[in-house]
Design a protein around this motif. Structure first.
Motif, mmCIF file in Angstrom:
data_model
loop_
_atom_site.group_PDB
_atom_site.id
_atom_site.type_symbol
_atom_site.label_atom_id
_atom_site.label_comp_id
_atom_site.label_asym_id
_atom_site.label_seq_id
_atom_site.Cartn_x
_atom_site.Cartn_y
_atom_site.Cartn_z
ATOM 1 N N LEU A 1 0.834 -1.201 0.000
ATOM 2 C CA LEU A 1 0.000 0.000 0.000
ATOM 3 C C LEU A 1 0.872 1.256 0.000
ATOM 4 O O LEU A 1 0.610 2.201 -0.745
ATOM 5 C CB LEU A 1 -0.938 0.011 1.206
ATOM 6 C CG LEU A 1 -1.814 1.255 1.364
ATOM 7 C CD1 LEU A 1 -2.737 1.430 0.165
ATOM 8 C CD2 LEU A 1 -2.611 1.166 2.652
ATOM 9 N N GLY A 2 1.914 1.255 0.811
ATOM 10 C CA GLY A 2 2.834 2.381 0.847
ATOM 11 C C GLY A 2 3.490 2.620 -0.507
ATOM 12 O O GLY A 2 3.607 3.765 -0.966
ATOM 13 N N ASP A 3 3.906 1.537 -1.180
ATOM 14 C CA ASP A 3 4.503 1.649 -2.515
ATOM 15 C C ASP A 3 3.503 2.250 -3.501
ATOM 16 O O ASP A 3 3.857 3.097 -4.335
ATOM 17 C CB ASP A 3 4.966 0.288 -3.020
ATOM 18 C CG ASP A 3 6.159 -0.247 -2.246
ATOM 19 O OD1 ASP A 3 6.405 -1.468 -2.337
ATOM 20 O OD2 ASP A 3 6.845 0.543 -1.559
ATOM 21 N N SER A 4 2.272 1.822 -3.429
ATOM 22 C CA SER A 4 1.235 2.322 -4.318
ATOM 23 C C SER A 4 0.996 3.820 -4.095
ATOM 24 O O SER A 4 0.871 4.585 -5.054
ATOM 25 C CB SER A 4 -0.067 1.544 -4.098
ATOM 26 O OG SER A 4 -1.082 2.033 -4.917
ATOM 27 N N VAL A 5 0.949 4.235 -2.848
ATOM 28 C CA VAL A 5 0.754 5.653 -2.523
ATOM 29 C C VAL A 5 1.944 6.464 -3.046
ATOM 30 O O VAL A 5 1.764 7.532 -3.634
ATOM 31 C CB VAL A 5 0.561 5.855 -1.004
ATOM 32 C CG1 VAL A 5 0.628 7.327 -0.625
ATOM 33 C CG2 VAL A 5 -0.759 5.245 -0.550
ATOM 34 N N ARG A 6 3.145 5.936 -2.837
ATOM 35 C CA ARG A 6 4.338 6.653 -3.310
ATOM 36 C C ARG A 6 4.309 6.872 -4.824
ATOM 37 O O ARG A 6 4.745 7.906 -5.316
ATOM 38 C CB ARG A 6 5.598 5.885 -2.918
ATOM 39 C CG ARG A 6 5.955 6.006 -1.461
ATOM 40 C CD ARG A 6 7.275 5.274 -1.146
ATOM 41 N NE ARG A 6 7.294 4.906 0.246
ATOM 42 C CZ ARG A 6 6.982 3.702 0.740
ATOM 43 N NH1 ARG A 6 6.665 2.712 -0.059
ATOM 44 N NH2 ARG A 6 7.014 3.477 2.029
ATOM 45 N N ARG A 7 3.801 5.899 -5.550
ATOM 46 C CA ARG A 7 3.713 6.025 -7.012
ATOM 47 C C ARG A 7 2.674 7.055 -7.439
ATOM 48 O O ARG A 7 2.795 7.669 -8.487
ATOM 49 C CB ARG A 7 3.391 4.672 -7.652
ATOM 50 C CG ARG A 7 4.568 3.724 -7.713
ATOM 51 C CD ARG A 7 4.270 2.525 -8.600
ATOM 52 N NE ARG A 7 3.088 1.770 -8.184
ATOM 53 C CZ ARG A 7 3.099 0.758 -7.305
ATOM 54 N NH1 ARG A 7 4.231 0.377 -6.745
ATOM 55 N NH2 ARG A 7 1.998 0.133 -6.997
ATOM 56 N N GLN A 8 1.641 7.235 -6.627
ATOM 57 C CA GLN A 8 0.523 8.104 -6.992
ATOM 58 C C GLN A 8 0.746 9.575 -6.656
ATOM 59 O O GLN A 8 0.083 10.433 -7.230
ATOM 60 C CB GLN A 8 -0.758 7.636 -6.285
ATOM 61 C CG GLN A 8 -1.176 6.228 -6.627
ATOM 62 C CD GLN A 8 -1.617 6.087 -8.061
ATOM 63 O OE1 GLN A 8 -2.239 6.975 -8.616
ATOM 64 N NE2 GLN A 8 -1.269 4.967 -8.682
ATOM 65 N N ILE A 9 1.656 9.874 -5.738
ATOM 66 C CA ILE A 9 1.808 11.264 -5.305
ATOM 67 C C ILE A 9 3.062 11.893 -5.895
ATOM 68 O O ILE A 9 3.893 11.218 -6.503
ATOM 69 C CB ILE A 9 1.819 11.381 -3.766
ATOM 70 C CG1 ILE A 9 3.016 10.647 -3.161
ATOM 71 C CG2 ILE A 9 0.531 10.865 -3.188
ATOM 72 C CD1 ILE A 9 3.154 10.857 -1.677
ATOM 73 N N ASP A 10 3.179 13.192 -5.685
ATOM 74 C CA ASP A 10 4.312 13.974 -6.170
ATOM 75 C C ASP A 10 5.625 13.378 -5.643
ATOM 76 O O ASP A 10 5.709 12.969 -4.480
ATOM 77 C CB ASP A 10 4.150 15.413 -5.698
ATOM 78 C CG ASP A 10 5.245 16.316 -6.212
ATOM 79 O OD1 ASP A 10 5.641 17.220 -5.456
ATOM 80 O OD2 ASP A 10 5.681 16.139 -7.369
ATOM 81 N N GLY A 11 6.640 13.348 -6.489
ATOM 82 C CA GLY A 11 7.924 12.763 -6.137
ATOM 83 C C GLY A 11 8.553 13.339 -4.889
ATOM 84 O O GLY A 11 9.200 12.624 -4.118
ATOM 85 N N SER A 12 8.389 14.622 -4.652
ATOM 86 C CA SER A 12 8.999 15.240 -3.472
ATOM 87 C C SER A 12 8.330 14.765 -2.177
ATOM 88 O O SER A 12 8.951 14.731 -1.123
ATOM 89 C CB SER A 12 8.930 16.763 -3.557
ATOM 90 O OG SER A 12 7.576 17.191 -3.587
ATOM 91 N N VAL B 1 6.451 9.232 2.739
ATOM 92 C CA VAL B 1 5.481 8.166 3.030
ATOM 93 C C VAL B 1 6.228 7.027 3.714
ATOM 94 O O VAL B 1 7.060 6.355 3.113
ATOM 95 C CB VAL B 1 4.791 7.660 1.738
ATOM 96 C CG1 VAL B 1 3.876 6.489 2.056
ATOM 97 C CG2 VAL B 1 4.023 8.786 1.078
ATOM 98 N N ASP B 2 5.936 6.856 4.989
ATOM 99 C CA ASP B 2 6.601 5.821 5.782
ATOM 100 C C ASP B 2 5.527 4.976 6.453
ATOM 101 O O ASP B 2 4.769 5.485 7.281
ATOM 102 C CB ASP B 2 7.522 6.461 6.821
ATOM 103 C CG ASP B 2 8.270 5.434 7.634
ATOM 104 O OD1 ASP B 2 8.767 5.794 8.707
ATOM 105 O OD2 ASP B 2 8.360 4.268 7.195
ATOM 106 N N VAL B 3 5.474 3.722 6.119
ATOM 107 C CA VAL B 3 4.451 2.837 6.674
ATOM 108 C C VAL B 3 5.008 1.914 7.752
ATOM 109 O O VAL B 3 4.307 1.027 8.226
ATOM 110 C CB VAL B 3 3.757 2.018 5.555
ATOM 111 C CG1 VAL B 3 2.974 2.918 4.629
ATOM 112 C CG2 VAL B 3 4.760 1.178 4.800
#
Length: 106
Positions: free
Chosen positions: A73-84, A89-91
């Motif tokens: 889920l954390g990986d998916s969120v990281r892909r969806q949001i702005d790179g900065s 995002v730390d799960v």
């Protein structure tokens, strides 16, 4: 009798003292009933104990599943949001919380 003793030791770890005492009394009543052969039929204490065991098992299993999938889920969120923001995002703490819940259930 031995199975009840092993289960009681494992299931009562990590429970607050008042709840532990209530559970200890329930298990003691089940042991007494088993010793006197009164468990020929299903009684209220046994039904309550079985229902609570199912609830704890469901919560434990769900927590273990969530702990195993939270990184995805954390990986998916990281892909969806702005790179900065992705680096923030730390799960890990969420994973640890699920592991703690699963450990208490065991």
């Amino acid at each position: 009798e031995k199975a009840l003793a092993a289960l009681s030791a494992a299931s009562l770890a990590g429970i607050d003292p008042q709840r532990r005492e209530q559970e200890r009394q329930k298990l003691q009543a089940l042991r007494a009933a088993a010793a006197s052969q009164e468990l020929g039929g299903i009684n209220d204490s046994l039904l309550r104990w079985e229902a609570e065991s199912r609830t704890i098992t469901a919560a434990t299993t769900t927590a273990e599943y969530c702990a195993s999938t939270v990184e995805q889920l954390g990986d998916s969120v990281r892909r969806q949001i702005d790179g900065s923001l992705a680096a923030s995002v730390d799960v890990a703490s969420v994973h640890d919380a699920f592991i703690a819940v699963a450990s208490r259930g065991v």
